[in-house]
Design a protein around this motif. Sequence first.
Motif, PDB file in Angstrom:
ATOM      1  N   TRP A  88       0.821  -1.212   0.000  1.00  0.00           N
ATOM      2  CA  TRP A  88       0.000   0.000   0.000  1.00  0.00           C
ATOM      3  C   TRP A  88       0.857   1.265   0.000  1.00  0.00           C
ATOM      4  O   TRP A  88       0.538   2.240  -0.689  1.00  0.00           O
ATOM      5  CB  TRP A  88      -0.947  -0.007   1.201  1.00  0.00           C
ATOM      6  CG  TRP A  88      -2.038  -1.035   1.049  1.00  0.00           C
ATOM      7  CD1 TRP A  88      -2.078  -2.285   1.607  1.00  0.00           C
ATOM      8  CD2 TRP A  88      -3.211  -0.926   0.240  1.00  0.00           C
ATOM      9  NE1 TRP A  88      -3.213  -2.952   1.201  1.00  0.00           N
ATOM     10  CE2 TRP A  88      -3.936  -2.133   0.373  1.00  0.00           C
ATOM     11  CE3 TRP A  88      -3.731   0.076  -0.582  1.00  0.00           C
ATOM     12  CZ2 TRP A  88      -5.146  -2.367  -0.282  1.00  0.00           C
ATOM     13  CZ3 TRP A  88      -4.943  -0.145  -1.228  1.00  0.00           C
ATOM     14  CH2 TRP A  88      -5.634  -1.355  -1.086  1.00  0.00           C
ATOM     15  N   GLU A  89       1.943   1.261   0.777  1.00  0.00           N
ATOM     16  CA  GLU A  89       2.765   2.483   0.839  1.00  0.00           C
ATOM     17  C   GLU A  89       3.351   2.793  -0.533  1.00  0.00           C
ATOM     18  O   GLU A  89       3.332   3.930  -1.005  1.00  0.00           O
ATOM     19  CB  GLU A  89       3.893   2.329   1.877  1.00  0.00           C
ATOM     20  CG  GLU A  89       3.411   2.182   3.312  1.00  0.00           C
ATOM     21  CD  GLU A  89       2.471   3.304   3.740  1.00  0.00           C
ATOM     22  OE1 GLU A  89       2.672   4.457   3.311  1.00  0.00           O
ATOM     23  OE2 GLU A  89       1.507   3.027   4.487  1.00  0.00           O
ATOM     24  N   HIS A 130       0.258  14.035   0.686  1.00  0.00           N
ATOM     25  CA  HIS A 130       0.621  12.624   0.775  1.00  0.00           C
ATOM     26  C   HIS A 130       1.418  12.366   2.055  1.00  0.00           C
ATOM     27  O   HIS A 130       2.331  13.106   2.382  1.00  0.00           O
ATOM     28  CB  HIS A 130       1.455  12.237  -0.447  1.00  0.00           C
ATOM     29  CG  HIS A 130       1.956  10.831  -0.390  1.00  0.00           C
ATOM     30  ND1 HIS A 130       1.135   9.764  -0.100  1.00  0.00           N
ATOM     31  CD2 HIS A 130       3.206  10.309  -0.582  1.00  0.00           C
ATOM     32  CE1 HIS A 130       1.847   8.642  -0.124  1.00  0.00           C
ATOM     33  NE2 HIS A 130       3.101   8.953  -0.414  1.00  0.00           N
ATOM     34  N   GLY A 131       1.051  11.324   2.759  1.00  0.00           N
ATOM     35  CA  GLY A 131       1.766  10.958   3.980  1.00  0.00           C
ATOM     36  C   GLY A 131       1.093  11.441   5.243  1.00  0.00           C
ATOM     37  O   GLY A 131       1.400  10.958   6.332  1.00  0.00           O
ATOM     38  N   LEU A 156      -5.545  12.641  -0.028  1.00  0.00           N
ATOM     39  CA  LEU A 156      -4.320  13.305   0.446  1.00  0.00           C
ATOM     40  C   LEU A 156      -3.244  13.273  -0.641  1.00  0.00           C
ATOM     41  O   LEU A 156      -2.576  14.284  -0.899  1.00  0.00           O
ATOM     42  CB  LEU A 156      -3.816  12.614   1.719  1.00  0.00           C
ATOM     43  CG  LEU A 156      -4.748  12.743   2.942  1.00  0.00           C
ATOM     44  CD1 LEU A 156      -4.306  11.802   4.054  1.00  0.00           C
ATOM     45  CD2 LEU A 156      -4.775  14.185   3.448  1.00  0.00           C
ATOM     46  N   ALA A 157      -3.095  12.115  -1.299  1.00  0.00           N
ATOM     47  CA  ALA A 157      -2.042  11.985  -2.312  1.00  0.00           C
ATOM     48  C   ALA A 157      -2.307  12.899  -3.504  1.00  0.00           C
ATOM     49  O   ALA A 157      -1.377  13.456  -4.100  1.00  0.00           O
ATOM     50  CB  ALA A 157      -1.949  10.530  -2.781  1.00  0.00           C
ATOM     51  N   PHE A 190       0.619   4.213  -2.873  1.00  0.00           N
ATOM     52  CA  PHE A 190       0.253   5.622  -2.668  1.00  0.00           C
ATOM     53  C   PHE A 190       1.417   6.557  -3.000  1.00  0.00           C
ATOM     54  O   PHE A 190       1.192   7.690  -3.460  1.00  0.00           O
ATOM     55  CB  PHE A 190      -0.283   5.837  -1.248  1.00  0.00           C
ATOM     56  CG  PHE A 190      -1.702   5.371  -1.109  1.00  0.00           C
ATOM     57  CD1 PHE A 190      -2.737   6.064  -1.720  1.00  0.00           C
ATOM     58  CD2 PHE A 190      -2.003   4.213  -0.405  1.00  0.00           C
ATOM     59  CE1 PHE A 190      -4.054   5.630  -1.621  1.00  0.00           C
ATOM     60  CE2 PHE A 190      -3.311   3.769  -0.303  1.00  0.00           C
ATOM     61  CZ  PHE A 190      -4.340   4.470  -0.909  1.00  0.00           C
ATOM     62  N   GLU A 242     -10.402   4.206   4.021  1.00  0.00           N
ATOM     63  CA  GLU A 242      -9.004   4.654   4.161  1.00  0.00           C
ATOM     64  C   GLU A 242      -8.347   4.824   2.785  1.00  0.00           C
ATOM     65  O   GLU A 242      -7.567   5.763   2.571  1.00  0.00           O
ATOM     66  CB  GLU A 242      -8.204   3.661   5.018  1.00  0.00           C
ATOM     67  CG  GLU A 242      -6.779   4.157   5.268  1.00  0.00           C
ATOM     68  CD  GLU A 242      -5.976   3.275   6.211  1.00  0.00           C
ATOM     69  OE1 GLU A 242      -6.570   2.444   6.928  1.00  0.00           O
ATOM     70  OE2 GLU A 242      -4.726   3.429   6.212  1.00  0.00           O
ATOM     71  N   ARG A 275      -6.731   8.335   1.763  1.00  0.00           N
ATOM     72  CA  ARG A 275      -5.315   8.450   1.353  1.00  0.00           C
ATOM     73  C   ARG A 275      -5.196   8.957  -0.079  1.00  0.00           C
ATOM     74  O   ARG A 275      -4.281   9.713  -0.404  1.00  0.00           O
ATOM     75  CB  ARG A 275      -4.629   7.086   1.479  1.00  0.00           C
ATOM     76  CG  ARG A 275      -4.304   6.717   2.914  1.00  0.00           C
ATOM     77  CD  ARG A 275      -3.625   5.355   2.937  1.00  0.00           C
ATOM     78  NE  ARG A 275      -3.335   4.952   4.290  1.00  0.00           N
ATOM     79  CZ  ARG A 275      -2.104   4.901   4.801  1.00  0.00           C
ATOM     80  NH1 ARG A 275      -1.056   5.205   4.070  1.00  0.00           N
ATOM     81  NH2 ARG A 275      -1.925   4.515   6.045  1.00  0.00           N
ATOM     82  N   ASP A 322      -1.873  11.839   8.096  1.00  0.00           N
ATOM     83  CA  ASP A 322      -2.740  10.834   8.717  1.00  0.00           C
ATOM     84  C   ASP A 322      -4.097  10.826   8.000  1.00  0.00           C
ATOM     85  O   ASP A 322      -4.769  11.863   7.931  1.00  0.00           O
ATOM     86  CB  ASP A 322      -2.924  11.211  10.198  1.00  0.00           C
ATOM     87  CG  ASP A 322      -3.937  10.322  10.903  1.00  0.00           C
ATOM     88  OD1 ASP A 322      -4.366   9.307  10.307  1.00  0.00           O
ATOM     89  OD2 ASP A 322      -4.314  10.667  12.040  1.00  0.00           O
ATOM     90  N   PRO A 323      -4.535   9.674   7.451  1.00  0.00           N
ATOM     91  CA  PRO A 323      -5.829   9.667   6.741  1.00  0.00           C
ATOM     92  C   PRO A 323      -6.994  10.077   7.643  1.00  0.00           C
ATOM     93  O   PRO A 323      -8.005  10.587   7.167  1.00  0.00           O
ATOM     94  CB  PRO A 323      -5.972   8.222   6.254  1.00  0.00           C
ATOM     95  CG  PRO A 323      -4.955   7.422   7.000  1.00  0.00           C
ATOM     96  CD  PRO A 323      -3.882   8.358   7.421  1.00  0.00           C
TER      97      PRO A 323
END
Length: 743
Positions: A76-77, A490-491, A484-485, A80, A477, A481, A493-494
């Motif tokens: 996942w990391e 990005h990075g 945010l991305a 994203f 989530e 995310r 907290d969701p």
Amino acid sequence: MSRTALRICPLCEATCGLTLTIEGSRVTGARGDGEDVFSKGFVCPKGAAFGAVDGDPDRLRTPLVRENGRLREAGWEEAFDAVAAGLRPVVERYGPDALGVVLGNPNVHTMAGALYPPVLLGALRTRSLFTASTVDQMPKHVSSGLLFGDAHAIAVPDLDRTDHLLLIGANPLESNGSLCTAPDFPGRLKALRARGGHLTVVDPRRTRTARLADRHVAIRPGTDALLLAAMAQVLFTEGLVDLGGLAPHVEGIEELRAALGDFTPESVTAACDVEADEIRALARELAAARTAAVYARIGSCTVPHGTLASWLVDVLNILTGNLDRPGGVLFPLAATARTPRPPGPGHGFALGRWHSRVRRHPEAKGELPLAALAEEIDTATEEGEPIRALIVVAANPVLSAPDGNRLDKALGSLDFLVSVDPYLNETSRHAHVVLPPPPPSQSPHHDFAFNAFAVRNQVRYTRPAIPLEPGRMAETEILARLTLAATGMHGADPGAVDAMVVEQALGKAVRDPGSPVYGRDPGELAASLTGGTGPERRLDMMLRLGPYGDGFGARPDGLTLAVLLAHPHGIDLGPLRPRLPGPLKTRSGKVELLPAPIAADLPRLRAARDERPAGPVLVGRRHLRSNNSWMHNVPVLTGGSNRCTLHVHPEDAARLGIRDGARVRVKGAGGELVAPAEITDAVRPGVVSLPHGWGHDRPGARLAHAATTPGVNVNQLLDGTLLDPLSGNAVLNGIPVELAAAP
Ligand code: SF4
């Protein structure tokens, strides 16, 4: 050891409560929940197959990331990171409109799809938004926006109390209802007839619903607006208009009378292929019924006059005094709706605040036509940048939009494409990153969208029936995310996405004198929210601020998440009630019967009275075991009568020398295909029918069962130029085609 768990079915708009049987982490059975306050045990074959849909072995379990041209599994990391690295440079270099967003129909069937895309779009500020609405119900939103000032103010038929139901272009015995959420729609229609009510169906096909009707009018496809205009004209000329209690809330009645004056039954009879006497009978029956409801769906929307037809449906409900009264059509009031504001003038509804870049299509409800997506990617103009990157959430436009071949090619040319999808399908196969949500059994469910169209006010919530498998990420989530991305955070907290939404919503509520929390401390309110997750806290907030909510203590007996969790089969909030003038947000504060954009489109309808198809025309159809392209990979739901065949009337088959089962070449403006013929008099002569959502034969997709019986993509017959001009909705019904027996 098996156990049971409750889950609201997400597989169509009826939202039935299911009781799942679970063994380990697998759903092994599904039946209707007899104690569900709304569905009372009803289940259809799709719901009964929930376990097979949920456990489809082709569902992706991990993200996919493209490397050296090929998709490979990734964490996942990493996924994203790739999303942020792919999207942000496009936005920073070319501006927000170069990043398009496509939202598919399943978004309204999940909690995540209701809660996060609005946040994503608000932060991105892109004007390049495309959704499934413009190949479906956008005309209804536009007509509601113009009539009532709110595109989401859609009155639904009071199915359980009406004396007379006029159904147009709808087949709820197969679809189980749409823009009218009603578990066991077929049972409700049978109950209508059993209590002496009258059912009329207008449809070019003799559908299962039509076979249940007292009267079936096999109209020529695409001419519903003409029929409805003539019915309204009859009401005026025969003195049958009776607004009843609506009169103080309606303006423009004399202007409407004048505008429709020349739409006599005789003037439309040839175009509709319906006798003038029958049109008069339809109007008289509607006016004579103690209560009546006119309801139209996809067959009336996906046509050249879709917005006018949708408008005329409500015009007839208004002229007969059936809008906003029990037994007529009423506006539902969902538990998470905003607390109704005091009546009075609103902001109204605007169309065309911006336009698409290539063909200058006006936006409607903030959206551009899905039919224009391919050209917005592949065509350079001096008007601005083409779309260079795309976020696709739960959508498969290669199959659902016109001219899939062109879109297929255009998607392959993008700088970056991210798909949130459980499958590697005809669209996500082009993605640079695929983010797969978990199966429905592992997701919570509340129907934010469909409760707003429900024939009875009620509220239900089901937590995940099965804990998230290791390696899975909740869809909420994933979308937090992704937001945010895509927006340069990005990075982070969701959970910050939910916290931000709560802070903004409560901040607005405490400043609103009409709110039960007016003047209170938003921080204190936020601290009192309950729920195990961010989405649950948001649901708690919406329930408590809503029309049945506890108002954060102001109404101690009101709804909260805790109250809802204590009622696992849901809470019945009673039958629909009259609400006018509450839902009206027009500038006049009234129902505006003849809005200017509608009046300006009437000459086009007038001209359509002289139009006749030169050859056969094509319409779609629905099957009980199918819903768009979603379930074609589930063996128990395909085969039998759920097949991608071309329905042809025996007279047409004889004329063209087509035998049952023989291959037929069908040619349209956008391309051609070959499909097996199924000869049936269920279609009227001159009309052929193919279902949509098929065509699972493109390389690179991972849909093993669907590929064994791929069918053909009916939307390939379209070139994307035929639209309802007011709504931008694609014309999918009544399209001219050429037929020939194929070798
Ligand atoms: S009618 Fe719709 S909601 Fe009900 S069980 Fe069938 S698919 Fe599910």
